[in-house]
Design a protein around this motif. Structure first.
Motif, short mmCIF file in Angstrom:
data_model
loop_
_atom_site.label_atom_id
_atom_site.label_comp_id
_atom_site.label_asym_id
_atom_site.label_seq_id
_atom_site.Cartn_x
_atom_site.Cartn_y
_atom_site.Cartn_z
N GLN A 141 0.81 -1.21 0.00
CA GLN A 141 0.00 0.00 0.00
C GLN A 141 0.85 1.27 0.00
OE1 GLN A 141 -2.46 -0.49 3.47
NE2 GLN A 141 -4.14 -1.38 2.31
N HIS A 142 1.97 1.21 0.69
CA HIS A 142 2.76 2.42 0.89
C HIS A 142 3.66 2.75 -0.29
CE1 HIS A 142 6.08 4.87 2.71
NE2 HIS A 142 5.02 5.51 3.13
N SER A 143 4.05 1.77 -1.07
CA SER A 143 4.95 2.02 -2.18
C SER A 143 4.73 0.98 -3.27
CB SER A 143 6.41 1.99 -1.72
OG SER A 143 6.74 0.70 -1.24
N SER A 144 5.30 1.23 -4.43
CA SER A 144 5.17 0.31 -5.57
C SER A 144 6.40 -0.57 -5.66
CB SER A 144 4.98 1.11 -6.87
OG SER A 144 6.01 2.07 -7.02
N GLU A 145 6.59 -1.42 -4.64
CA GLU A 145 7.77 -2.28 -4.60
C GLU A 145 7.60 -3.55 -5.42
OE1 GLU A 145 9.08 -3.13 -0.64
OE2 GLU A 145 8.94 -1.05 0.02
N GLY A 146 6.42 -3.78 -5.96
CA GLY A 146 6.20 -4.98 -6.76
C GLY A 146 5.09 -5.83 -6.20
N SER A 147 5.05 -7.08 -6.65
CA SER A 147 4.00 -8.00 -6.21
C SER A 147 4.22 -8.42 -4.77
CB SER A 147 3.99 -9.24 -7.12
OG SER A 147 5.19 -9.98 -6.94
N LEU B 278 -10.12 3.24 1.45
CA LEU B 278 -9.92 4.04 2.65
C LEU B 278 -8.73 3.52 3.46
CD1 LEU B 278 -13.59 4.60 3.88
CD2 LEU B 278 -12.02 6.36 3.05
N ASP B 279 -8.52 2.21 3.45
CA ASP B 279 -7.41 1.64 4.20
C ASP B 279 -6.07 2.04 3.57
OD1 ASP B 279 -6.50 -0.28 6.34
OD2 ASP B 279 -5.61 -1.25 4.59
N VAL B 280 -6.02 2.11 2.25
CA VAL B 280 -4.80 2.53 1.57
C VAL B 280 -4.45 3.96 1.97
CG1 VAL B 280 -3.74 3.04 -0.68
CG2 VAL B 280 -5.13 0.97 -0.39
N ILE B 281 -5.43 4.85 1.94
CA ILE B 281 -5.21 6.25 2.32
C ILE B 281 -4.82 6.34 3.79
CG2 ILE B 281 -6.23 8.55 2.45
CD1 ILE B 281 -5.72 7.50 -0.39
N LYS B 282 -5.46 5.56 4.63
CA LYS B 282 -5.14 5.57 6.06
C LYS B 282 -3.69 5.15 6.30
CE LYS B 282 -5.84 2.25 8.95
NZ LYS B 282 -4.61 2.24 9.80
N THR B 283 -3.25 4.11 5.59
CA THR B 283 -1.87 3.66 5.74
C THR B 283 -0.89 4.77 5.39
OG1 THR B 283 -2.39 1.34 5.30
CG2 THR B 283 -0.14 2.05 4.84
N ARG B 284 -1.17 5.49 4.31
CA ARG B 284 -0.26 6.55 3.87
C ARG B 284 -0.27 7.75 4.82
NH1 ARG B 284 0.55 6.53 -2.54
NH2 ARG B 284 0.92 4.29 -2.71
N ILE B 285 -1.43 8.06 5.37
CA ILE B 285 -1.51 9.17 6.32
C ILE B 285 -0.76 8.83 7.60
CG2 ILE B 285 -3.09 10.39 7.87
CD1 ILE B 285 -5.13 10.41 5.60
N GLN B 286 -0.93 7.60 8.09
CA GLN B 286 -0.29 7.23 9.35
C GLN B 286 1.19 6.91 9.20
OE1 GLN B 286 -2.95 4.05 10.89
NE2 GLN B 286 -3.73 5.57 12.33
N ALA B 287 1.61 6.50 8.01
CA ALA B 287 3.02 6.19 7.81
C ALA B 287 3.88 7.45 7.88
CB ALA B 287 3.22 5.48 6.47
N GLN B 288 3.53 8.46 7.10
CA GLN B 288 4.23 9.74 7.10
C GLN B 288 5.74 9.57 7.00
OE1 GLN B 288 2.58 13.13 7.35
NE2 GLN B 288 1.25 11.62 6.42
N VAL B 289 6.18 8.79 6.02
CA VAL B 289 7.60 8.66 5.77
C VAL B 289 7.87 8.99 4.31
CG1 VAL B 289 8.03 6.97 7.55
CG2 VAL B 289 7.34 6.19 5.29
N GLY B 290 9.08 9.43 4.00
CA GLY B 290 9.40 9.80 2.63
C GLY B 290 9.01 11.22 2.31
N PRO B 291 9.24 11.67 1.09
CA PRO B 291 9.00 13.05 0.70
C PRO B 291 7.54 13.40 0.45
CG PRO B 291 9.81 11.80 -1.18
CD PRO B 291 9.85 10.87 0.00
N HIS B 292 6.67 12.40 0.36
CA HIS B 292 5.27 12.66 -0.01
C HIS B 292 4.34 12.46 1.18
CE1 HIS B 292 6.65 12.80 -4.13
NE2 HIS B 292 7.13 11.57 -4.03
#
Length: 296
Positions: A41-47, A228-242
């Motif tokens: 969810q947090h990045s496009s690291e592959g399958s 919604l879970d994907v967005i939640k993961t990204r909001i709570q992770a808060q790592v990286g430039p984005h």
């Protein structure tokens, strides 16, 4: 000496113990897949398989269980809240059951409403636990700041951001969990009755019915709330430039960078995990309740 028999003799005590057993079984059964889902969810690291192989090769198998202490430590209390709250709310919302039929199961509409209320209330406990879990799961071994466990990470967040930092993502957790739990409990009650007619009244369903109904309930709850879970993961992770300051900002930034398909990234892993975890949760929960009743 008399505390334990009195405790499990109460409705709250039975739900607490059974909920804890079920929750622990679910965490242990599905945590490695949860780590893979979060990274998808947090990045496009592959399958999922590529991520799994990379994590094991680079960080070791123990990385798949990083952050598991936080949900394990809270799962008994969290599940006790969930199952007990659901039992209370589903009865409160049931307007079809008369006093003479008080032992009948609540209607499916009351089950859904009870689940929605349960999800909203449970989010108050679940949101900070998931924030800690997510950040530990995404932590790489070569990071400059490396937290050894949930306590050090929690202390660091408190020192820099306070309660606001701990409860980052609370609103979207409620938005995710309220409808998801409605679908979750409704699907479980409906499917167990379909697989074993009459079991909602007599509670005599078999092991396979509990496993299948619980697994399908988990799948249904994840499908209805996954974006919604994907967005939640990204909001709570808060790592990286984005980093994403809010729900709308995070949604817009994620879609602009990676397209709408990003909202469903990792769904296959989530569905597979949901079936395994929730089959284990409901099976362990129901079996624990039966053991308690037998001992009484």
């Amino acid at each position: 000496m008399d505390f334990w028999p009195e405790f499990v003799g109460s409705s709250w005590g039975r739900e607490f113990v059974a909920g804890g057993v079920g929750g622990t079984a679910g965490v242990l059964a599905g945590y490695p897949l949860d780590t893979v889902r979060i990274r998808q969810q947090h990045s496009s690291e592959g399958s999922a398989f590529a991520i799994l192989r990379r994590v094991v090769a680079v960080e070791g198998p123990s990385a798949l269980y990083r952050g598991m202490v936080a949900p394990l430590a809270s799962v008994t209390f969290q599940n006790a809240i969930a199952f007990q709250t659901y039992a209370i709310l589903s009865r409160a919302f049931d307007t079809t059951t008369t006093a003479a039929a008080a032992k009948d199961p609540p209607s499916y509409g009351a089950v859904a409403l009870g689940g929605i209320g349960t999800g909203a209330i449970q989010s108050l406990v679940l949101s900070p636990v998931e924030l800690i879990k997510i950040r530990l799961q995404l932590q790489k071994t070569n990071q400059t700041i490396h937290h050894t466990g949930p306590l050090t990470l929690t202390r660091s967040i408190f020192q820099t951001q306070g309660w606001k930092g701990i409860y980052r993502g609370l609103f979207i957790t409620i938005l995710r969990d309220a409808p998801a739990h409605g679908a979750y409990f409704w699907t479980y009650e409906y499917m167990r009755e379909k697989f074993h007619p009459g079991c909602r009244k007599n509670g005599n369903e078999g092991f396979r019915t509990m496993l299948l109904a619980g697994g399908l309930a988990g799948v249904a709850s994840w499908i209805c709330c996954y974006p919604l879970d994907v967005i939640k993961t990204r909001i709570q992770a808060q790592v990286g430039p984005h980093s994403c300051p809010g729900i709308v900002d995070c949604f817009r930034a994620s879609v602009e960078r990676e397209g709408y398909c990003v909202l469903w990234r990792g769904l296959g892993t989530a569905v597979a995990r949901a079936f395994v975890v929730n089959g284990a949760v409901f099976t362990a929960y129901e079996m624990a309740l039966r053991c308690i009743y037998i001992r009484q």
